[in-house]
Design a protein around this motif. Structure first.
Motif, PDB file in Angstrom:
ATOM      1  N   SER A 132       0.811  -1.227   0.000  1.00  0.00           N
ATOM      2  CA  SER A 132       0.000   0.000   0.000  1.00  0.00           C
ATOM      3  C   SER A 132       0.835   1.264   0.000  1.00  0.00           C
ATOM      4  O   SER A 132       0.280   2.366   0.018  1.00  0.00           O
ATOM      5  CB  SER A 132      -0.939   0.018   1.212  1.00  0.00           C
ATOM      6  OG  SER A 132      -0.204   0.006   2.411  1.00  0.00           O
ATOM      7  N   GLY A 133       2.156   1.137  -0.018  1.00  0.00           N
ATOM      8  CA  GLY A 133       2.989   2.327  -0.072  1.00  0.00           C
ATOM      9  C   GLY A 133       3.094   3.008   1.280  1.00  0.00           C
ATOM     10  O   GLY A 133       2.896   2.385   2.321  1.00  0.00           O
TER      11      GLY A 133
ATOM     12  N   GLN B 270      -5.001   4.748   4.724  1.00  0.00           N
ATOM     13  CA  GLN B 270      -4.354   3.575   4.128  1.00  0.00           C
ATOM     14  C   GLN B 270      -3.085   3.285   4.919  1.00  0.00           C
ATOM     15  O   GLN B 270      -2.217   4.134   5.007  1.00  0.00           O
ATOM     16  CB  GLN B 270      -4.007   3.886   2.671  1.00  0.00           C
ATOM     17  CG  GLN B 270      -3.449   2.712   1.895  1.00  0.00           C
ATOM     18  CD  GLN B 270      -3.496   2.986   0.409  1.00  0.00           C
ATOM     19  OE1 GLN B 270      -4.553   3.060  -0.175  1.00  0.00           O
ATOM     20  NE2 GLN B 270      -2.347   3.145  -0.203  1.00  0.00           N
TER      21      GLN B 270
ATOM     22  N   ASN C 239       6.890  -2.796  -2.252  1.00  0.00           N
ATOM     23  CA  ASN C 239       6.375  -1.818  -1.283  1.00  0.00           C
ATOM     24  C   ASN C 239       7.517  -0.880  -0.923  1.00  0.00           C
ATOM     25  O   ASN C 239       8.678  -1.180  -1.217  1.00  0.00           O
ATOM     26  CB  ASN C 239       5.827  -2.524  -0.035  1.00  0.00           C
ATOM     27  CG  ASN C 239       4.781  -1.679   0.686  1.00  0.00           C
ATOM     28  OD1 ASN C 239       4.450  -0.577   0.258  1.00  0.00           O
ATOM     29  ND2 ASN C 239       4.270  -2.180   1.792  1.00  0.00           N
TER      30      ASN C 239
ATOM     31  N   LEU D 150       5.513   2.985  -5.558  1.00  0.00           N
ATOM     32  CA  LEU D 150       4.360   2.305  -6.148  1.00  0.00           C
ATOM     33  C   LEU D 150       3.760   3.177  -7.250  1.00  0.00           C
ATOM     34  O   LEU D 150       2.629   3.655  -7.175  1.00  0.00           O
ATOM     35  CB  LEU D 150       3.328   1.975  -5.071  1.00  0.00           C
ATOM     36  CG  LEU D 150       3.806   0.936  -4.056  1.00  0.00           C
ATOM     37  CD1 LEU D 150       2.696   0.582  -3.089  1.00  0.00           C
ATOM     38  CD2 LEU D 150       4.331  -0.304  -4.741  1.00  0.00           C
ATOM     39  N   ARG D 151       4.571   3.363  -8.280  1.00  0.00           N
ATOM     40  CA  ARG D 151       4.148   4.040  -9.503  1.00  0.00           C
ATOM     41  C   ARG D 151       4.199   3.027 -10.635  1.00  0.00           C
ATOM     42  O   ARG D 151       4.951   2.046 -10.576  1.00  0.00           O
ATOM     43  CB  ARG D 151       5.069   5.213  -9.829  1.00  0.00           C
ATOM     44  CG  ARG D 151       5.144   6.266  -8.728  1.00  0.00           C
ATOM     45  CD  ARG D 151       6.090   7.391  -9.124  1.00  0.00           C
ATOM     46  NE  ARG D 151       7.408   6.879  -9.494  1.00  0.00           N
ATOM     47  CZ  ARG D 151       8.407   7.633  -9.916  1.00  0.00           C
ATOM     48  NH1 ARG D 151       8.237   8.932 -10.042  1.00  0.00           N
ATOM     49  NH2 ARG D 151       9.581   7.099 -10.230  1.00  0.00           N
TER      50      ARG D 151
ATOM     51  N   GLN E 253      -6.237   1.405  -2.000  1.00  0.00           N
ATOM     52  CA  GLN E 253      -6.539   2.084  -3.256  1.00  0.00           C
ATOM     53  C   GLN E 253      -5.289   2.288  -4.106  1.00  0.00           C
ATOM     54  O   GLN E 253      -5.350   2.277  -5.330  1.00  0.00           O
ATOM     55  CB  GLN E 253      -7.204   3.433  -2.964  1.00  0.00           C
ATOM     56  CG  GLN E 253      -7.976   4.010  -4.133  1.00  0.00           C
ATOM     57  CD  GLN E 253      -9.136   3.133  -4.585  1.00  0.00           C
ATOM     58  OE1 GLN E 253      -9.806   2.520  -3.767  1.00  0.00           O
ATOM     59  NE2 GLN E 253      -9.362   3.072  -5.889  1.00  0.00           N
ATOM     60  N   THR E 254      -4.138   2.456  -3.470  1.00  0.00           N
ATOM     61  CA  THR E 254      -2.895   2.641  -4.224  1.00  0.00           C
ATOM     62  C   THR E 254      -2.625   1.450  -5.124  1.00  0.00           C
ATOM     63  O   THR E 254      -2.299   1.599  -6.308  1.00  0.00           O
ATOM     64  CB  THR E 254      -1.708   2.856  -3.267  1.00  0.00           C
ATOM     65  OG1 THR E 254      -1.904   4.078  -2.551  1.00  0.00           O
ATOM     66  CG2 THR E 254      -0.393   2.938  -4.024  1.00  0.00           C
TER      67      THR E 254
ATOM     68  N   ASN F 150      -5.302   0.874  -7.973  1.00  0.00           N
ATOM     69  CA  ASN F 150      -5.184   1.859  -9.055  1.00  0.00           C
ATOM     70  C   ASN F 150      -4.110   1.483 -10.077  1.00  0.00           C
ATOM     71  O   ASN F 150      -4.073   2.044 -11.174  1.00  0.00           O
ATOM     72  CB  ASN F 150      -4.864   3.238  -8.486  1.00  0.00           C
ATOM     73  CG  ASN F 150      -6.065   3.893  -7.827  1.00  0.00           C
ATOM     74  OD1 ASN F 150      -7.198   3.452  -7.997  1.00  0.00           O
ATOM     75  ND2 ASN F 150      -5.828   4.934  -7.059  1.00  0.00           N
TER      76      ASN F 150
ATOM     77  N   TYR G 278     -11.736  10.645  -7.314  1.00  0.00           N
ATOM     78  CA  TYR G 278     -10.389  10.071  -7.155  1.00  0.00           C
ATOM     79  C   TYR G 278      -9.735  10.503  -5.849  1.00  0.00           C
ATOM     80  O   TYR G 278      -8.596  10.952  -5.818  1.00  0.00           O
ATOM     81  CB  TYR G 278      -9.484  10.437  -8.344  1.00  0.00           C
ATOM     82  CG  TYR G 278     -10.095  10.110  -9.672  1.00  0.00           C
ATOM     83  CD1 TYR G 278     -10.201   8.799 -10.100  1.00  0.00           C
ATOM     84  CD2 TYR G 278     -10.607  11.109 -10.485  1.00  0.00           C
ATOM     85  CE1 TYR G 278     -10.794   8.478 -11.311  1.00  0.00           C
ATOM     86  CE2 TYR G 278     -11.198  10.810 -11.709  1.00  0.00           C
ATOM     87  CZ  TYR G 278     -11.287   9.489 -12.108  1.00  0.00           C
ATOM     88  OH  TYR G 278     -11.867   9.189 -13.296  1.00  0.00           O
TER      89      TYR G 278
ATOM     90  N   LEU H 252      -8.736   9.614  -1.689  1.00  0.00           N
ATOM     91  CA  LEU H 252      -8.420   8.540  -0.762  1.00  0.00           C
ATOM     92  C   LEU H 252      -8.783   8.998   0.635  1.00  0.00           C
ATOM     93  O   LEU H 252      -8.456  10.104   1.041  1.00  0.00           O
ATOM     94  CB  LEU H 252      -6.919   8.216  -0.831  1.00  0.00           C
ATOM     95  CG  LEU H 252      -6.369   7.239   0.194  1.00  0.00           C
ATOM     96  CD1 LEU H 252      -6.923   5.847  -0.067  1.00  0.00           C
ATOM     97  CD2 LEU H 252      -4.860   7.224   0.159  1.00  0.00           C
TER      98      LEU H 252
END
Length: 609
Positions: free
Chosen positions: A90-91, A97, A123, A144-145, A168-169, A172, A241, A243
């Motif tokens: 999840s970053g 988050q 991660n 996390l891109r 959500q990361t 997406n 969009y 979070l």
């Protein structure tokens, strides 16, 4: 400027070494991103270096890597290591988050190892268990891109990628991963898109004959005003969009609506704002696991606070304490329909609003694990992540010893209570609403709901029945509803200190209280340790010049709990009447506690009559 003038792509290797992303290079060169990616992909690739976990005392063999644009690659691999699955975390841990998804990621790795599958985690937060060097078979400590994740996947070439467990990361990233040629394990990208895309999801609900609060999108103020006139107040307004419910408000009139819409359009001008009918009533949710054919539901969680409080900030109770059997049956029916129509393989979380006529609406469906998965796993004793991981790998619920349906309610209540860090978040208004602010959660368990709630409150840092004093400041629209709460406080021997407007109203209702007229008087009460908590429902939040904001922030600085939700105050005062002796329940032996149960049960029956 140099990149713009350079035409043959010869500077791309240098740009990558300097840490520029493909998207940034594309912007500098004023070229399509796809062209830059093609030029870079043909000749410039990252290599991965091993993190030295042995402080150079001896050679490290820990499979813990980070990327860089150099020559030598240090990734260890074996020929028999081809049965690989990658789990996206999840970053950075942030509000909305965090640790709950770290729990899901780690338990998925445990599940993969049980099944003989090599686990890879991507991660990038050093404060998580998922980024411990010995959790997964391999760890890539990467942003996390899309670009960075796809680079790792091209290096490892796993048989599949799990995106359901990183919030959500991670979800997406599903489309970018699929477009790069890798398989998403579990629910398909199209299923995810239907649940995430407002228009497609509305079409699905209409086909299934499932109601949803009225809502539309708007790009400009004039459109927003037209929507508000069509739907009517109160309205829930938020940018798309988002979070954790960021920049989300419940608005009650045209003036505050126009003011807030202007603000949202200013921070998110390129995206539509979402305008929904606000359903006044209860809120509940379910976490479910679907294998494409059958749906398993561990239980229904009812929120103590009414609809409009972000689910991450709500006090959730399992099993439900006030939902009728018909409402619960409707929720289960809707869950079965939606999960099967979306062809979910793994987790789905569905949130419901129930109006005062017991009509059930869908608020949203998230095709992933939610932050309540750890809570429900502990409350039911069912290893939900293990089961969902098996389903994502192709096993059926029947293979895993489960079948369609819901667990029978246990003989105890589990209450999830949020924990806040307002003392460290300077300037944040501690008002509960659709924007998430909690940074953690605790859990209370007991055969009696009120006792489970009190246990959870203690664990969260809220101590009651110590000073027997409460400061009360209520907006006009909440006063009539709050009257029984204040009478219960008096019955529980609490002294009530009321701000001027609330004091005058209490006089008219024949409820004794002490008037307080200034912030200085309030601070003196805090100094003298007379106050257990503050009950304040704001007329207008987030305005730092208003008395209510100053009251709430002062309470934070003195570490005095502040209740801004009438429903939570209602539940707490009922619990105090059920257990007026105090809440030092740990002094009782188990036998003594069970001897007390009949007395407590009688009090509960009298309270709810």
């Amino acid at each position: 400027e140099i990149l713009l003038k350079e035409g043959d792509g010869s500077l791309i290797p240098l740009a990558k070494k300097l840490g520029m992303s493909d998207a940034y290079i594309s912007e500098c060169k004023r070229e399509p991103l796809e062209k830059v990616q093609t030029e870079r992909g043909e000749r410039v690739h990252p290599v991965y270096k091993m993190v030295d976990t042995c402080a150079a005392e001896f050679s490290a063999v820990t499979p813990y890597y980070y990327s860089t644009y150099e020559e030598e690659d240090e990734v260890l691999d074996r020929e028999d290591n081809k049965n690989k699955v990658c789990v996206i975390g999840s970053g950075p841990i942030r509000i909305g988050q965090g640790i709950e998804f770290d729990y899901c990621t780690v338990h998925a790795v445990f599940s993969l190892k049980e099944r003989g599958v090599t686990s890879i985690i991507i991660n990038n937060n050093p404060e998580t268990v998922s980024t411990d060097f010995d959790t997964a078979d391999k760890l890539y400590f990467e942003p996390l891109r899309g670009e960075d994740v796809v680079n790792v996947l091209r290096k490892e070439n796993p048989k599949g990628v799990i995106v359901q467990l990183g919030g959500q990361t991670a979800i997406n990233l599903a489309k970018k991963i699929k477009d790069a040629g890798f398989d998403i394990i579990g629910s398909s990208v199209d299923s995810i898109d239907i649940a995430e895309d407002r228009n497609r999801f509305d079409v699905l609900l209409e086909r299934l004959n499932i109601p949803r609060p009225k809502g539309h999108t708007a790009m400009v103020l004039e459109e927003a005003i037209a929507v508000s006139e069509e739907i009517g107040f109160p309205l829930l307004v938020r940018p798309s969009y988002v979070l954790g419910g960021r920049a989300m408000e419940i608005l009650h009139n045209r003036t505050e609506f126009i003011e807030f819409v202007k603000y949202v359009l200013g921070i998110s001008p390129d995206y539509p704002i979402l305008i929904d009918q606000y359903v006044v009533g209860k809120e509940a949710e379910v976490d479910a696991i679907c294998d494409g054919k059958e749906v398993f539901i561990p239980g229904i969680m009812e929120h103590i606070e009414r609809a409009g409080i972000h689910s991450g900030d709500s006090t959730a109770v399992y099993p439900p304490f006030s939902l009728s059997p018909d409402v619960q049956r409707t929720m289960l029916e809707y869950t079965y329909k939606i999960a099967k129509a979306l062809d979910i393989r793994g987790f789905i979380n569905i949130q419901f609003a129930i109006d005062r006529n017991d009509r059930v609406y869908i608020i949203e469906a998230n095709p992933r694990a939610s932050r309540t998965v750890p809570f429900m796993s502990k409350a039911t004793g069912i290893p939900l992540v293990n089961i969902a991981t098996g389903v994502m790998l192709g096993e059926s619920l029947r293979d895993l010893g489960l079948r369609e349906g819901i667990l029978r309610d246990p003989p105890y209540y589990s209450v999830k209570v949020p924990v806040f860090s307002f003392g460290k978040l300077i300037g944040v208004d501690p008002v509960m609403g659709p924007e998430m602010k909690s940074t953690g959660e605790v859990m209370g368990i007991d055969p009696i709901f009120e006792m489970a709630l009190l246990k959870g409150l203690i664990a969260s840092g809220i101590e009651l029945n110590r000073n027997l004093g409460a400061i009360v400041s209520l907006s006009e629209r909440d006063r009539e509803e709050a009257l029984p709460i204040l009478k219960r406080l008096k019955n529980s021997k609490y002294a009530i200190y009321a701000t001027s407007g609330t004091y005058e109203w209490l006089v008219s209702e024949d409820v004794n209280s002490t008037r307080i007229s200034s912030i200085e008087e309030i601070e003196q009460l805090f100094k003298e340790h007379r106050i257990d908590f503050v009950l304040n429902t704001p007329t207008k939040g987030k305005d730092s010049n208003r008395f209510g904001f100053k009251l709430r922030r002062m309470a934070v600085e003195w570490q005095i709990p502040t209740l801004t939700a009438i429903d939570l105050a209602d539940a707490i005062t009922k619990a105090l009447q059920v257990y007026p002796e105090g809440i030092d329940y740990n002094v009782f032996s188990l036998d003594e506690y069970h001897e007390m149960l009949p007395l407590l049960e009688d009090r509960i029956l009298n309270l709810w009559r």
